[in-house]
Design an enzyme around this catalytic site. Structure first.
Site, PDB file in Angstrom:
ATOM      1  N   LYS A  68       1.276  -1.308  -0.216  1.00 59.06           N
ATOM      2  CA  LYS A  68       0.303  -0.054   0.147  1.00 59.06           C
ATOM      3  C   LYS A  68       0.938   1.245   0.261  1.00 59.06           C
ATOM      4  O   LYS A  68       2.062   1.138   0.539  1.00 59.06           O
ATOM      5  CB  LYS A  68      -1.072   0.195   1.235  1.00 59.06           C
ATOM      6  CG  LYS A  68      -1.502   1.339   1.090  1.00 59.06           C
ATOM      7  CD  LYS A  68      -2.877   1.348   2.710  1.00 59.06           C
ATOM      8  CE  LYS A  68      -4.133   2.375   2.759  1.00 59.06           C
ATOM      9  NZ  LYS A  68      -4.735   1.463   3.118  1.00 59.06           N
TER      10      LYS A  68
ATOM     11  N   SER B 290      -9.552   2.438   2.649  1.00 61.18           N
ATOM     12  CA  SER B 290      -8.962   2.984   1.827  1.00 61.18           C
ATOM     13  C   SER B 290      -8.179   2.062   0.709  1.00 61.18           C
ATOM     14  O   SER B 290      -7.185   1.990   0.362  1.00 61.18           O
ATOM     15  CB  SER B 290      -8.513   4.368   2.365  1.00 61.18           C
ATOM     16  OG  SER B 290      -7.405   3.587   3.695  1.00 61.18           O
TER      17      SER B 290
ATOM     18  N   SER C  58     -10.530  -0.071   6.805  1.00 60.75           N
ATOM     19  CA  SER C  58      -9.997  -0.542   5.419  1.00 60.75           C
ATOM     20  C   SER C  58      -8.557  -1.479   4.861  1.00 60.75           C
ATOM     21  O   SER C  58      -8.922  -1.095   3.837  1.00 60.75           O
ATOM     22  CB  SER C  58      -8.563   1.321   5.409  1.00 60.75           C
ATOM     23  OG  SER C  58      -9.454   2.573   4.705  1.00 60.75           O
TER      24      SER C  58
HETATM   25  N1  GLN Z   1     -14.027   4.843   6.100  1.00 62.10           N
HETATM   26  C1  GLN Z   1     -12.723   5.520   7.394  1.00 62.10           C
HETATM   27  C2  GLN Z   1     -11.773   6.221   7.122  1.00 62.10           C
HETATM   28  O1  GLN Z   1     -13.194   6.905   5.920  1.00 62.10           O
HETATM   29  C3  GLN Z   1     -12.194   4.344   7.555  1.00 62.10           C
HETATM   30  C4  GLN Z   1     -10.186   4.261   6.478  1.00 62.10           C
HETATM   31  C5  GLN Z   1      -9.098   3.692   6.937  1.00 62.10           C
HETATM   32  O2  GLN Z   1      -9.629   2.844   7.871  1.00 62.10           O
HETATM   33  N2  GLN Z   1      -8.156   4.188   6.785  1.00 62.10           N
HETATM   34  O3  GLN Z   1     -11.735   6.853   7.957  1.00 62.10           O
END
Ligand code: GLN
Length: 480
Positions: free
Chosen positions: A75, A150, A174
């Site tokens: 990532k 994400s 995410s």
């Molecule tokens: N969807 C959540 C956010 O937008 C979690 C994102 C994540 O786990 N990085 O913050």
């Protein structure tokens, strides 16, 4: 075909000389070339080929570790020495990291082969991968749909077999949510299990890295390589790392599974509910006992998280000022103009929205009303889990209220935040959680969420692996 092998099988293949790391790597690089999912921000072909050749020479000498020569996708939130590390943002579009994250170092030390860096929502903020400066990622099961976010690039890469595994990070879901939407296995370990050093910070008290693989067995293999104490991360836990592959075959007879009633209320798509309930019935037929439990404060998870995470991100992202770090605007008039325009031009809308919420909530006079209050709610959420884990071994439920939705279909940010309803509590409480493929709704994959008490990764992996011995969902794939 090599790309249909699991990591466990590829390890054997390399050992038996069925194929070399160079052949395996070249095969994946070709597949990445042909892929139209936008799963990668950077493909590091040359470096990958050098690493694969080195891995082959180590394999030939017989002093390889088990993961030597296995390719992976990283990532783009993890610093990689000499390689662009963008966090999905224009702010870091030209950032070549001068050092490796501890996680990058750990995978390098096994002589694994990095294929490239995967696409992601900007600074890991999002649930659909539509917030990336590099454009959205497409779901390999239906390219009109989102892959989740994400870590959407990582999930799409693993699901479409253009990488045998990928790294992910999970601040509020995410790893688990894109794993669910793409039909793969994603594990978010206990907070502190994997070093955060060199992992670009979003919300430091919630961020945790983890493996995204096709099977639970592969997840255990990769967690072995990722986990461990790091003196460079004061929040990493100085706790023994067990061999996560050792206890995968324990019987689940007598396992107590808790179903939180709050996870099956309105808002949960009927098709998703059906898949989740069927998987839970499967567990029952494997000898587990199903018990209804309650997590009464889980309704507060969204408001609490969407205060804590923006507050921490407004602080973490203040370093990107065009002077010390990040993009710098052209021809600034003066220092103020430089700060203002660098940040205005460098950050995308969702990131700006969260910085503003965080800065507001942390400002004098508001701290007690918002951040402190959210921390108190966080404590209540933790206590709910503590009570439940006195009664049951594992909590199960949906990962996401729906299967993958259409690209561009969720327009207002608050509706997007609702996608995180079942994942956020796990991060707020610092617990480990997994998503495993459990079936399909309208031809789209649906994940089952497994939540364990702190440091129960072995039990979660065992619970997931036993399900995968009995079902085929994790073997189904959108590609040949
Ligand atoms: N969807 C959540 C956010 O937008 C979690 C994102 C994540 O786990 N990085 O913050």
């Amino acid at each position: 075909m090599m790309h249909n092998l699991t990591i466990a099988e590829q390890i054997k293949g390399l050992k038996n000389r069925d194929f070399s790391s160079l052949e395996l790597t070249q095969h994946y690089l070709n597949r990445i070339d042909d892929s139209k999912l936008n799963a990668f921000i950077s493909v590091t072909s040359e470096q990958a080929i050098t690493q694969a050749k080195l891995a082959d020479s180590i394999l030939a000498k017989g002093n390889a570790t088990s993961l030597t020569g296995i390719p992976y996708a990283h990532k783009d939130i993890f610093c990689t020495k000499g390689v662009k590390t963008s966090a999905g943002s224009k702010m870091l579009d030209s950032f070549i990291s001068p050092y490796d994250a501890t996680l990058s170092e750990k995978l390098n030390s096994q002589n694994m082969v990095m294929l490239g860096k995967t696409n992601m929502d900007e600074f890991a903020m999002g649930s659909s991968n539509e917030n990336s400066y590099y454009g959205p990622v497409k779901n390999p099961w239906d390219t009109k749909k989102v892959p989740g976010g994400s870590s959407g690039g990582s999930a799409a890469a693993v699901a479409s077999h253009i990488s045998p595994f990928a790294t992910g990070t999970d601040t509020g879901g995410s790893i688990r949510q894109p794993a669910s939407l793409c039909g793969i296995t994603g594990l978010k370990p206990t907070y502190g299990r994997i070093s955060r050093y060199g992992m670009i910070a979003y919300a430091s008290s919630l961020d945790q890295a983890g493996p995204m693989t096709r099977t639970a067995e592969d997840s255990a293999i990769i967690l072995n390589a990722m986990a461990g104490f790091d003196t460079k991360d004061s929040t990493s836990a100085n706790k023994l790392v067990p061999d996560y592959t050792k206890n995968l075959s324990k019987s689940l007879k007598g396992l107590k599974i808790g179903l939180p009633k709050e996870y099956f209320s309105e808002g949960l798509d009927k098709g998703v509910e059906k898949v989740v309930m069927k998987a839970i019935n499967d567990y029952e037929s494997m000898g587990a006992e199903i018990i209804e439990v309650s997590l009464p404060n889980s309704i507060h998870a969204i408001p609490a998280y969407y205060i804590v995470a923006p507050c921490e991100c407004s602080s973490n992202l203040s370093r990107f000022d065009g002077v010390r770090y990040g993009y710098r605007c052209d021809d600034p008039k003066d220092l103020n103009d430089l700060y203002l325009r660098s940040r205005s031009e460098g950050f995308g809308d969702e990131v700006k929205r969260r910085i503003m919420i965080g800065a507001y909530a942390l400002s004098a006079g508001y701290y007690d009303a918002y951040y402190l209050k959210a921390q108190k709610v966080r404590q209540l959420i933790s206590e709910d889990f503590k009570k439940v884990f006195k009664e049951v071994d594992v909590v199960m439920g949906p990962v996401s209220p729906t299967a993958a939705f259409d690209l561009g279909s969720v327009k207002d940010p608050v509706s997007m935040y609702l996608a995180d309803i079942y994942t956020l509590s796990v991060n707020l409480a610092g617990l480990p959680g997994m998503s495993i493929p459990a079936g399909f709704s309208d031809n789209l994959p649906v994940g089952l969420q497994l939540i364990g008490d702190h440091w129960s990764e072995e039990l979660l992996l065992n619970t997931a692996h036993q399900f995968q011995l009995k079902t085929d969902w994790h073997h189904l794939s959108p590609v040949d």
